[in-house]
Design a protein around this motif. Structure first.
Motif, mmCIF file in Angstrom:
data_model
loop_
_atom_site.group_PDB
_atom_site.id
_atom_site.type_symbol
_atom_site.label_atom_id
_atom_site.label_comp_id
_atom_site.label_asym_id
_atom_site.label_seq_id
_atom_site.Cartn_x
_atom_site.Cartn_y
_atom_site.Cartn_z
ATOM 1 N N THR B 68 0.861 -1.194 0.000
ATOM 2 C CA THR B 68 0.000 0.000 0.000
ATOM 3 C C THR B 68 0.899 1.246 0.000
ATOM 4 N N GLY B 69 0.239 2.390 0.063
ATOM 5 C CA GLY B 69 0.981 3.648 0.083
ATOM 6 C C GLY B 69 1.938 3.734 1.263
ATOM 7 N N ALA B 70 1.627 3.034 2.347
ATOM 8 C CA ALA B 70 2.529 3.053 3.506
ATOM 9 C C ALA B 70 3.858 2.391 3.151
ATOM 10 N N ASP B 71 3.806 1.417 2.247
ATOM 11 C CA ASP B 71 5.043 0.734 1.854
ATOM 12 C C ASP B 71 5.876 1.553 0.873
ATOM 13 N N THR B 72 5.199 2.272 -0.011
ATOM 14 C CA THR B 72 5.968 3.016 -1.019
ATOM 15 C C THR B 72 6.417 4.381 -0.507
ATOM 16 N N GLU B 73 5.722 4.903 0.504
ATOM 17 C CA GLU B 73 6.076 6.231 1.007
ATOM 18 C C GLU B 73 7.517 6.238 1.514
ATOM 19 N N GLY B 74 8.241 7.221 1.075
ATOM 20 C CA GLY B 74 9.631 7.325 1.516
ATOM 21 C C GLY B 74 10.573 6.461 0.685
ATOM 22 N N VAL B 75 10.005 5.512 -0.085
ATOM 23 C CA VAL B 75 10.844 4.693 -0.964
ATOM 24 C C VAL B 75 10.743 5.235 -2.390
ATOM 25 N N LEU B 76 9.503 5.437 -2.823
ATOM 26 C CA LEU B 76 9.300 6.086 -4.115
ATOM 27 C C LEU B 76 9.042 7.567 -3.877
ATOM 28 N N ASN B 77 9.697 8.392 -4.642
ATOM 29 C CA ASN B 77 9.415 9.828 -4.567
ATOM 30 C C ASN B 77 8.119 10.129 -5.307
ATOM 31 N N PRO B 78 7.497 11.286 -5.038
ATOM 32 C CA PRO B 78 6.279 11.642 -5.765
ATOM 33 C C PRO B 78 6.550 11.737 -7.267
ATOM 34 N N MET B 79 5.489 11.566 -8.051
ATOM 35 C CA MET B 79 5.612 11.668 -9.502
ATOM 36 C C MET B 79 5.855 13.134 -9.865
ATOM 37 N N PRO B 80 6.904 13.417 -10.629
ATOM 38 C CA PRO B 80 7.186 14.813 -10.967
ATOM 39 C C PRO B 80 6.377 15.293 -12.172
ATOM 40 N N ALA B 201 3.694 -2.650 -18.309
ATOM 41 C CA ALA B 201 5.098 -2.512 -17.916
ATOM 42 C C ALA B 201 5.596 -3.828 -17.320
ATOM 43 N N ILE B 202 6.830 -4.142 -17.606
ATOM 44 C CA ILE B 202 7.493 -5.266 -16.937
ATOM 45 C C ILE B 202 8.764 -4.692 -16.322
ATOM 46 N N ALA B 203 8.971 -4.977 -15.050
ATOM 47 C CA ALA B 203 10.181 -4.492 -14.393
ATOM 48 C C ALA B 203 11.001 -5.675 -13.907
ATOM 49 N N SER B 204 12.303 -5.581 -14.088
ATOM 50 C CA SER B 204 13.205 -6.645 -13.650
ATOM 51 C C SER B 204 14.405 -5.980 -12.990
ATOM 52 N N ALA B 255 3.234 10.347 -20.793
ATOM 53 C CA ALA B 255 3.416 10.458 -19.350
ATOM 54 C C ALA B 255 4.189 9.264 -18.836
ATOM 55 N N VAL B 256 4.984 9.509 -17.808
ATOM 56 C CA VAL B 256 5.560 8.397 -17.081
ATOM 57 C C VAL B 256 4.581 8.137 -15.945
ATOM 58 N N TYR B 257 4.113 6.914 -15.863
ATOM 59 C CA TYR B 257 3.004 6.604 -14.979
ATOM 60 C C TYR B 257 3.450 6.085 -13.625
ATOM 61 N N ALA B 258 2.667 6.455 -12.640
ATOM 62 C CA ALA B 258 2.909 5.949 -11.295
ATOM 63 C C ALA B 258 2.926 4.420 -11.279
ATOM 64 N N TRP B 259 2.068 3.827 -12.133
ATOM 65 C CA TRP B 259 1.929 2.347 -12.076
ATOM 66 C C TRP B 259 3.193 1.670 -12.590
ATOM 67 N N ASP B 260 3.913 2.336 -13.500
ATOM 68 C CA ASP B 260 5.186 1.776 -13.945
ATOM 69 C C ASP B 260 6.172 1.784 -12.772
ATOM 70 N N MET B 261 6.098 2.853 -12.010
ATOM 71 C CA MET B 261 7.003 2.989 -10.865
ATOM 72 C C MET B 261 6.640 1.975 -9.784
ATOM 73 N N VAL B 262 5.351 1.729 -9.639
ATOM 74 C CA VAL B 262 4.907 0.740 -8.661
ATOM 75 C C VAL B 262 5.361 -0.656 -9.093
ATOM 76 N N PHE B 265 8.884 -0.862 -8.247
ATOM 77 C CA PHE B 265 8.994 -1.013 -6.788
ATOM 78 C C PHE B 265 8.817 -2.483 -6.394
ATOM 79 N N CYS B 266 7.797 -3.121 -6.959
ATOM 80 C CA CYS B 266 7.533 -4.531 -6.633
ATOM 81 C C CYS B 266 8.714 -5.404 -7.043
ATOM 82 N N ALA B 267 9.229 -5.154 -8.242
ATOM 83 C CA ALA B 267 10.351 -5.972 -8.723
ATOM 84 C C ALA B 267 11.566 -5.785 -7.824
ATOM 85 N N MET B 268 11.782 -4.558 -7.381
ATOM 86 C CA MET B 268 12.942 -4.290 -6.526
ATOM 87 C C MET B 268 12.764 -4.937 -5.161
ATOM 88 N N LYS B 269 11.536 -4.913 -4.650
ATOM 89 C CA LYS B 269 11.259 -5.517 -3.351
ATOM 90 C C LYS B 269 11.408 -7.028 -3.405
#
Ligand SMILES: Cc1cc2nc3c(=O)[nH]c(=O)nc-3n(C[C@H](O)[C@H](O)[C@H](O)COP(=O)(O)OP(=O)(O)OC[C@H]3O[C@@H](n4cnc5c(N)ncnc54)[C@H](O)[C@@H]3O)c2cc1C
Ligand code: FES
Ligand code: FES
Lengths: 157, 803, 316
Positions: B68-80, B201-204, B255-262, B265-269
């Motif tokens: 949730t947002g509690a997990d990404t807060e402080g790890v992902l910066n806001p979308m610029p 998006a696919i993240a690795s 646009a670069v989408y928040a969902w790509d960043m999410v 984030f999942c792949a990195m976690k």
């Protein structure tokens, strides 16, 4: 719930165990790796997923894999024969009937059936036959042109 | 054999993989160990999140993680937001990739589930329990600025995202002294772009190397990498963005989408590759929208119809947050284009960007210019009606006369070249305009309003594209450059790779860029492979949008080819033991003047340069060149379009009978591709006029939230598009080209709209809101009292109109 | 796009399917899947068990007999449209079948599934209503026939019990279809103009259907169907039905009465069509595309168009 199915896809027979809820399009793409068939919507409107089943075109997003048990399915990958493009594929290429290519598999499959049923269609009949396929790029102009050119090529071959 | 293919409609080199199903779009890619993400989205237009319970979802079969947002807060910066226009008080409000405390539109992300397969991920989404405390919503951008409107962001009072004013001349004076002032309120309805390929998006992530790879349906992989670096904090050189085959964009994949960043984030976690692909219904709320203006516009003219001023007050909806390039669209790309092809001395654009509880707005094909063209062409028709002249006559009198090298307009832009009356004449002649008007008048006088009503719409446009000089980009607050790069690499075998920074996705540059190579260096197009869409293998570039790829990227390529030619001449002179000044070039052959048969082909030169056995003193081996091309100006394509419609007054049903597009994009590298762009663009613009529009209810629910309700143009609803062209080269770039990707959309919406109003004017209908649904048309006829029953010929019978 | 999980059984016979329906709680039949699967994909329907009747050839086929066309429940729209028997015995039915959805929908969607789904705007609902057809069902206690007037109970509700299966549809034959050959607003580019003289030549039974289609979903927004029994240009009797207006297909007795005995002139047809609102009540459906008010106002236009085409007063 897993269900055994047996079907022929592009001339090759497959026996698989699928979840009952697996859509045919997911089975083709994910289980068989035939990703030429696309998914463009979730309401059966766009036709990106059209394949032929026992000769008739079908939106493979609106069919369970288990409903294809025993059937013969042809996808875009199975259209070219012995390395020769199908006349509809060739006509799409010649007439710039595609831009991004995402709708193309569904368009081509739909037109193959249309021409099987009506070898000499008018432009209006082609347009009517494309009711179930959306293209966002071409404005349809060159798709219609390609279909008519393919019809002509098939008739004269 | 000639290899000169510039200007020829050869079939596309990218097509074989596309017509056989062998192309790989993002969702087609599978990686070992791939797992699947699904995103839980807010069902509320505006609500406070008071609690989230993910335990049941986390325990569901196949589920690997729930964040949730509690997990990404402080790890992902806001979308610029990357386009912060200066002097406009832009409120770059925080845009968290996953909402934590407040959701601000239906579709805002609340949580993400990662599971072994997508079905399981979807099952688990249903098990997440979110407690919402609904808040009031506001959808209409003008209403959002009124006092008492629900507030979206604490740091954006009155929901004002920015306020931008541009002016040239003195509009107050022009309007005060005008004989005629016409006004309208124009609603540019919110549109949903709907490229046929949904976003994916696919993240690795390779933890040991700290390297992240994202396969992404994007129009601009290099920008995506840049933003990914800002949001994830990973260094830019450790991020690779790959745009595989991309199934259309139309602005929605800028646009670069928040969902790509999410997904990243999942792949990195998890240390496993993660794929997220939106469903179409998800696309309707989560992928950016377009347009969404409420405009108050007016035009001043003298009693002849000579226009002296245009001004507007525009409330441009931004949606709930500022998307990547959003603020630049209603301002730079819209407000600066109020002259269009006309000589108008006094102009003022007063534009408010406004937050609303809806999906963020971005560029959508034409981005700002369709809106500018719409208001100009709409107002021109109103002036014509007011002064009692034919709409064509009024346009003609106001067009900027033909010019070849630079024309300054009131707002401060310098157009490159134009022959506006030229295209208009071609269009009018092609449709036989006088005959059309004559037939229309005849039908009106003989059928007493029975049967279909014919309408004719004519419009002229001039647009700004080929973005653009980077210095200007910087001055107007764009957070990057707008130059392009191209590397040409000849191999010893004479085959060529071209590496480009732009990222085509249907526009056919794998073909047209090979044609540029054939034109510049005489290589067969089949010997050229154009590589794009991978930040690891292509040089930096700013992407494909704003009809800039051929203008700017093609310019970079032409210049690289010319560098190669210079080196080839030096090398040929060396090999032929002649002076450089004596070397001539023709169609791939370098030879001593007068001895073409003993020349060196570009292939031979490539071989010799690559083996480097016999190089001139000081010359580096290899045959490769890179150019970073920053265009000195924008380019300004133009055209004139005509639409003919029939309207059935019984039920309001409109049939688009005919559409003629005459466009000038300068020299055409591949006319078949140019026409294809026009066909598609025109039909997309027709979509806005006739069928498309996002409809929300008062709670922010999108009522047109799937392809069941949101009507896209279909084959049987549109005619063939008649395309013609003129050629006026741009003096400002190496190829003289102007861009054609958006012109169709820019012109067609208002052309069709004007045709419909033209059909209905005799019934007293002078304005309508888009899309022009049968019901809207029918209602307008009823309200105007112009329905045949009241309007009739007094015979009172036989209202028998079939269809 | 991802349906919830369910149990799946393939029925080997109608009797077995009926037994399964009784046996499995919350079970649904699966025919062509073109109404059910879209709902399940959006998770708007989530049956625990699907009983696939798609393999039951006994439910497929077309037979003309005793002044009726007997259509097996599993017969697809496309098969009906292409059937020479149907084209001959009731060209209106063939025409309507050929205008449902798109090619792929017609290749899969079945007449039984369509009627069972009971969408208020279904083409079949309107046509079977105007033709005064009937529906054969089979349940644990045997078979019965439900007249179409009793079949639709509400939007998406029918008189078919939970443990019954539709086995077939019976449609009376029709002497001939009108000259118009089915037409749809939002579908074609052609226009035609009415004439203001009567249709002296018309004798016998003619039928026609006109609809306005939704530009996105293709579903009819409003459908109007008429069957006119004429004698020497005069209407002996008429049947009129409309779909998409109220929760079920609706006969229009006021319009029918207004037409009976009248000369078949365009003016009379329009006057009759304008009686339609008397037959509709207040329960009119509306949506973003077409409000209830609009549908109410436009429905007579569709009915009028169908009539004009039926008697050949409108032509292409
Ligand atoms: C894109 C699209 C466009 C469409 N356009 C139109 C249109 O223009 N006009 C129109 O009328 N329809 C339209 N439809 C609906 C289409 O006609 C469906 O096929 C039809 O409504 C259902 O038939 P089916 O065989 O697919 O039924 P299914 O989806 O398999 O079943 C539908 C329902 O009926 C039940 N059922 C099925 N068969 C039986 C039976 N024999 N006995 C009892 N119950 C049964 C099922 O349990 C389910 O509840 C459209 C559908 C789509 C996807
Ligand atoms: S994906 Fe099957 S119709 Fe759109
Ligand atoms: S070619 Fe892009 S959707 Fe048809």
């Amino acid at each position: 719930m897993k269900v055994p199915i047996k079907l022929t896809v592009n001339g090759r027979s497959h026996e698989s165990e699928v979840e009952a809820r697996t859509l045919l399009v997911h089975y083709l793409r994910d289980d068989l790796g035939l990703t030429g068939t696309k998914i463009g919507c979730d309401t059966s409107q766009c036709g990106a997923c059209v394949v032929r089943m026992n000769g008739a075109t079908l939106k493979s997003c609106t069919c369970l894999a288990v409903q294809a048990d025993g059937a013969e399915v042809t996808t875009i990958e199975g259209l070219a024969q012995d390395g020769n493009l199908h006349p509809v594929q060739e006509a799409f290429w010649d007439n710039h009937g595609l831009q991004c290519g995402y709708c193309t598999a569904g368009m081509i499959m739909t037109i193959t059936e249309l021409l099987d049923r009506n070898p000499n269609p008018s432009a209006e009949e082609v347009r009517a036959g494309l009711e179930g396929n959306i293209c966002r790029c071409t404005g349809y102009h060159n798709i219609v042109k390609a279909a008519l050119a393919a019809a002509e090529a098939i008739r004269s071959s | 054999m000639t290899t000169r293919l510039f200007g020829s409609g050869i079939r596309r080199r990218e097509d074989p993989r596309l017509i056989t199903g062998q192309a790989s779009y993002t969702d087609d890619i599978k990686l070992a160990g791939l797992v699947h993400a699904a995103i839980l989205r807010s069902p509320h237009g505006h609500a406070r999140i008071t609690g989230i319970d993910t335990s049941a979802a986390a325990a569901a079969p196949g589920v690997i993680a729930v964040y949730t947002g509690a997990d990404t807060e402080g790890v992902l910066n806001p979308m610029p937001c990357a386009w912060v226009i200066p002097d406009s008080d832009v409120k770059a409000v925080a845009y968290p990739p996953i909402a934590k405390d407040v959701v601000r539109y239906v579709g805002d992300a609340v949580a993400v589930v990662v599971a072994e397969d997508r079905y399981q991920a979807e099952d688990a989404l249903e098990l997440i329990n979110v407690d919402y405390e609904p808040l009031p919503t506001v959808i209409n951008p003008e209403a959002a600025m009124q006092e008492g409107a629900p507030q979206l962001h604490e740091d954006a009072p009155n929901n004002q995202a920015f306020h931008w004013v541009a002016a040239g001349g003195d509009t107050d004076d022009a309007f005060a002294n005008a004989d005629v002032v016409v006004r309208d309120t124009i609603i540019q309805q919110k549109l949903i772009p709907n490229p046929m390929e949904p976003r994916s998006a696919i993240a690795s992530f390779v933890p040991s190397m700290g390297e992240l790879t994202i396969w992404n349906t994007t129009q601009n992989p290099h920008i995506a990498r840049f933003v990914t670096c800002l949001v994830t904090g990973l260094p830019e050189h450790k991020i690779r963005v790959i745009a595989p085959e991309v199934g259309g964009g139309f602005g929605a994949k800028i646009a670069v989408y928040a969902w790509d960043m999410v997904t990243a984030f999942c792949a990195m976690k998890l240390g496993r590759p993660v794929k997220w692909t939106e469903t179409r219904s998800e696309n309707f709320v989560s992928t950016t929208h377009g347009r969404d203006h409420v405009e108050y516009v007016e035009m001043a003219a003298d009693s002849n119809g000579r226009v002296s001023g245009v001004r507007s007050v525009v409330y441009a909806g931004m949606g709930a947050y500022l998307s990547t390039a959003a603020p630049g669209i209603p301002t730079i790309l819209h407000g600066l284009m109020y002259s269009g092809p006309y000589d108008i001395a006094n102009i003022k654009a007063d534009i408010y960007g406004v937050f609303t509880n809806s999906t963020p707005v971005e560029a959508y094909r034409g981005a700002g210019r369709p809106e500018a063209t719409f208001l100009l062409e709409r107002l021109m028709d109103l002036v014509a009606a007011e002064v009692g002249k034919d709409p064509v006559e009024v346009r003609r009198m106001n067009l900027i006369p033909k010019f070849e090298n630079g024309h300054d307009v009131a707002i401060g832009l310098t157009y490159d070249s134009g022959d506006y009356e030229g295209v208009l004449n071609v269009a009018l002649e092609h449709v036989n305009y006088d005959q059309l008007r004559h037939d229309q008048a005849h039908a009106r006088s003989t059928n007493h309003g029975h049967g279909p009503l014919t309408g004719i719409g004519v419009s002229c446009y001039c647009e700004i594209c080929g973005l653009g000089p980077s210095q200007v980009a910087g001055a107007v607050g764009f957070g990057g450059g707008l130059w392009e790069s191209a590397t040409v690499r000849f191999y010893a075998t004479g085959k060529v790779n071209v590496f480009i920074g732009t990222s085509p996705h249907g526009q056919g540059e794998e073909t047209t860029f090979a044609q540029i190579m054939s034109e510049e260096l005489g290589v067969p197009v089949d010997d050229v492979e154009v590589i794009h869409g991978d930040t690891d293998t292509t040089p930096m570039g700013w992407g494909t949008y704003g009809s800039r790829t051929t203008v700017v990227g093609g310019g970079a390529l032409a210049l690289s080819a010319r560098k190669i030619k210079e080196k080839a001449i030096t090398l040929a002179a060396h090999l032929l033991e002649a002076a450089e000044a004596d070397i001539e070039y023709e169609d791939g052959n370098f030879f001593v003047r007068g001895a073409p048969d003993n020349g060196k082909s570009i292939q031979e030169i490539a071989l010799m340069a690559n083996v480097a056995w016999n190089m001139p003193e000081g010359m580096e081996p290899g045959l490769e060149a890179t150019t970073f091309y920053d265009p000195p100006n924008f380019s300004y394509p133009f055209g004139a379009h005509v639409a003919v419609v029939n309207v059935d007054p019984d039920n309001g049903h409109i049939v688009l009978e005919r559409y003629v597009a005459v466009d000038d994009c300068g020299p055409q590298i591949n006319p078949m591709i140019v026409e294809g762009q026009v066909h598609g663009g025109v039909v997309q613009g027709a979509g806005q006029a006739l069928w498309e529009g996002a409809v929300y209810d008062d709670n922010g629910q999108l009522l047109t939230g799937s392809m069941l309700d949101y009507a896209l143009p279909r084959a049987h609803l549109v005619p063939d598009i008649e395309t013609l062209s003129t050629v006026t080269p741009s003096p400002h770039n190496p190829l003289g080209v102007k861009g054609i990707g958006e012109t169709g959309t820019i012109a067609s919406t208002v052309t069709i709209y004007n045709a419909v109003i033209d059909a209905l004017r005799p019934l007293g209908v002078t304005r309508l809101e888009m899309p022009l649904t049968p019901e809207r048309v029918w209602r307008a006829i009823q309200e105007a009292g112009g329905n045949r029953h009241d309007h009739g010929d007094g015979h009172g019978h036989s209202h028998d109109h079939g269809h | 796009m991802y349906t919830p999980d369910f149990h799946y059984h393939k029925a080997g016979s109608v009797a077995e399917a009926v037994e399964m329906l009784g046996h499995h709680e919350d079970s649904r039949l699966l025919a062509g899947g073109h109404s059910l699967l879209p709902l399940m994909r959006l998770r708007l329907a989530r049956p625990a068990t699907l009983i696939d009747i798609g393999g039951l050839d006994e439910l497929r086929g077309i037979r003309v007999h005793d002044g009726h066309i007997h259509i097996g429940a599993l017969t697809t729209h496309g098969e009906i449209a292409r059937s020479h028997d149907v084209q001959h015995a009731n060209p209106l039915v063939a025409e309507v079948a050929g205008g449902i959805g798109d090619t792929q929908v017609r290749n899969r969607g079945t007449i039984g599934g369509n009627l069972a789904h009971a969408d208020p705007a279904s083409d079949w609902g309107t046509i079977i209503t105007v033709m005064e057809g009937s529906v054969d069902v089979q349940g644990p206690n045997g078979s019965r026939t439900i007249g179409i007037a009793d079949f639709f109970q509400g939007a998406f509700e029918t008189a078919v019990a939970d443990d019954e299966i539709i086995t077939g549809v019976r449609v009376p034959t029709l002497v001939r279809q009108g000259n118009g050959h089915g037409h749809e607003h939002g579908q074609d580019h052609g226009h035609d103009h009415g004439h203001d003289h009567g249709a002296e030549s018309i004798s016998g039974e003619v039928g026609e259907y006109a609809k306005m289609s939704h530009p996105a979903s293709f579903y009819p927004v409003i459908g109007g169907a008429v069957v006119i029994n004429a004698d020497g240009g005069r209407c002996v009797s008429a049947r009129v039905a409309v779909g998409g207006l109220v929760p079920t297909p609706r006969r229009a007795p006021s319009v029918e009465a207004a037409l009976a005995g009248q000369e078949l002139t365009a003016g009379n047809l329009e006057a009759a069509a304008n009686q339609l609102s008397n037959d509709l009540g207040d329960e009119i459906i509306g949506d973003v595309f077409a409000s209830a008010d609009y549908r109410r106002a436009i429905a007579p236009v569709e009915v009028k168009h169908a009539m004009l085409h039926a008697i050949g007063l409108a032509h292409h």
